[in-house]
Design a protein around this motif. Structure first.
Motif, PDB file in Angstrom:
ATOM      1  N   ALA A 288       0.838  -1.203   0.000  1.00  0.00           N
ATOM      2  CA  ALA A 288       0.000   0.000   0.000  1.00  0.00           C
ATOM      3  C   ALA A 288       0.871   1.250   0.000  1.00  0.00           C
ATOM      4  O   ALA A 288       0.585   2.220  -0.733  1.00  0.00           O
ATOM      5  CB  ALA A 288      -0.927  -0.013   1.209  1.00  0.00           C
ATOM      6  N   HIS A 289       1.961   1.250   0.791  1.00  0.00           N
ATOM      7  CA  HIS A 289       2.875   2.402   0.815  1.00  0.00           C
ATOM      8  C   HIS A 289       3.542   2.582  -0.550  1.00  0.00           C
ATOM      9  O   HIS A 289       3.661   3.713  -1.052  1.00  0.00           O
ATOM     10  CB  HIS A 289       3.947   2.225   1.890  1.00  0.00           C
ATOM     11  CG  HIS A 289       3.431   2.382   3.285  1.00  0.00           C
ATOM     12  ND1 HIS A 289       2.868   3.527   3.768  1.00  0.00           N
ATOM     13  CD2 HIS A 289       3.395   1.497   4.311  1.00  0.00           C
ATOM     14  CE1 HIS A 289       2.491   3.359   5.023  1.00  0.00           C
ATOM     15  NE2 HIS A 289       2.802   2.119   5.384  1.00  0.00           N
ATOM     16  N   LEU A 290       3.970   1.483  -1.165  1.00  0.00           N
ATOM     17  CA  LEU A 290       4.620   1.582  -2.467  1.00  0.00           C
ATOM     18  C   LEU A 290       3.651   2.077  -3.541  1.00  0.00           C
ATOM     19  O   LEU A 290       4.046   2.882  -4.410  1.00  0.00           O
ATOM     20  CB  LEU A 290       5.199   0.219  -2.873  1.00  0.00           C
ATOM     21  CG  LEU A 290       6.419  -0.236  -2.073  1.00  0.00           C
ATOM     22  CD1 LEU A 290       6.783  -1.665  -2.432  1.00  0.00           C
ATOM     23  CD2 LEU A 290       7.602   0.699  -2.304  1.00  0.00           C
ATOM     24  N   GLU A 291       2.419   1.641  -3.479  1.00  0.00           N
ATOM     25  CA  GLU A 291       1.429   2.114  -4.447  1.00  0.00           C
ATOM     26  C   GLU A 291       1.173   3.604  -4.267  1.00  0.00           C
ATOM     27  O   GLU A 291       1.031   4.346  -5.245  1.00  0.00           O
ATOM     28  CB  GLU A 291       0.130   1.320  -4.310  1.00  0.00           C
ATOM     29  CG  GLU A 291       0.232  -0.096  -4.844  1.00  0.00           C
ATOM     30  CD  GLU A 291      -0.999  -0.939  -4.552  1.00  0.00           C
ATOM     31  OE1 GLU A 291      -1.822  -0.545  -3.691  1.00  0.00           O
ATOM     32  OE2 GLU A 291      -1.134  -2.004  -5.178  1.00  0.00           O
ATOM     33  N   ALA A 292       1.133   4.056  -3.021  1.00  0.00           N
ATOM     34  CA  ALA A 292       0.950   5.495  -2.762  1.00  0.00           C
ATOM     35  C   ALA A 292       2.149   6.274  -3.297  1.00  0.00           C
ATOM     36  O   ALA A 292       1.984   7.341  -3.925  1.00  0.00           O
ATOM     37  CB  ALA A 292       0.772   5.731  -1.267  1.00  0.00           C
TER      38      ALA A 292
ATOM     39  N   MET B 278       2.370   9.163  -6.272  1.00  0.00           N
ATOM     40  CA  MET B 278       3.017  10.482  -6.100  1.00  0.00           C
ATOM     41  C   MET B 278       4.021  10.724  -7.229  1.00  0.00           C
ATOM     42  O   MET B 278       4.086  11.821  -7.790  1.00  0.00           O
ATOM     43  CB  MET B 278       3.708  10.565  -4.737  1.00  0.00           C
ATOM     44  CG  MET B 278       2.724  10.689  -3.595  1.00  0.00           C
ATOM     45  SD  MET B 278       3.419  10.916  -1.921  1.00  0.00           S
ATOM     46  CE  MET B 278       5.122  10.653  -2.038  1.00  0.00           C
ATOM     47  N   TRP B 279       4.827   9.713  -7.586  1.00  0.00           N
ATOM     48  CA  TRP B 279       5.796   9.864  -8.671  1.00  0.00           C
ATOM     49  C   TRP B 279       5.085  10.104 -10.000  1.00  0.00           C
ATOM     50  O   TRP B 279       5.539  10.917 -10.813  1.00  0.00           O
ATOM     51  CB  TRP B 279       6.698   8.618  -8.776  1.00  0.00           C
ATOM     52  CG  TRP B 279       7.797   8.604  -7.755  1.00  0.00           C
ATOM     53  CD1 TRP B 279       7.888   7.811  -6.681  1.00  0.00           C
ATOM     54  CD2 TRP B 279       8.933   9.446  -7.731  1.00  0.00           C
ATOM     55  NE1 TRP B 279       9.016   8.098  -5.961  1.00  0.00           N
ATOM     56  CE2 TRP B 279       9.695   9.117  -6.597  1.00  0.00           C
ATOM     57  CE3 TRP B 279       9.412  10.489  -8.539  1.00  0.00           C
ATOM     58  CZ2 TRP B 279      10.884   9.740  -6.263  1.00  0.00           C
ATOM     59  CZ3 TRP B 279      10.601  11.101  -8.213  1.00  0.00           C
ATOM     60  CH2 TRP B 279      11.324  10.735  -7.077  1.00  0.00           C
TER      61      TRP B 279
END
Length: 130
Positions: free
Chosen positions: A99-103, A107-108
């Protein structure tokens, strides 16, 4: 004499009629008793069948209850097994990391879209950087 004979014949006919009536009444009573006995027997058989069905239903119900309890126990033991608890914790950790990586990826992507938009708005600034 003729009168007496007629009276006797009448009496004989009356006696025969009474006897015939009694025979019919006795037969009707026997038939009624037989029908009543048959009805009682059928009612008894129906009650016994209902009891058998109820017992069978209760047996099936208890069997299903035992199976459900057994399945719940297995599931509970499976969940609380130390190796499974460790795996569940790892799954939770990996899910939250995903979930953090998808967020971060969103952002990128937004930053890239913003840069593309800025480059379109200021083509002179992008040429001077090159």
């Amino acid at each position: 004499e003729n009168c007496r004979r007629l009276v006797r014949q009448g009496l004989n006919k009356a006696v025969l009629a009474v006897q015939e009536s009694r025979v019919q009444r006795v037969q009707q009573q026997k038939e009624r008793r037989r029908q009543q006995a048959l009805a009682v027997q059928r009612a008894k058989e129906a009650r016994e069948e209902a009891r058998r069905e109820e017992r069978q239903r209760q047996i099936e119900e208890r069997k299903q209850q035992r199976e459900m309890e057994h399945a719940k126990k297995r599931e509970r033991l499976k969940r609380h097994h130390p190796m499974n608890l460790k795996l569940y914790k790892e799954i939770i950790f990996l899910t939250s990391s995903l979930a953090h990586l998808e967020a971060e990826e969103r952002m990128w992507t937004q930053a890239e879209q913003e840069l593309v938009r800025l480059e379109r708005c200021n083509p002179a600034a992008s040429n001077s950087k090159e």
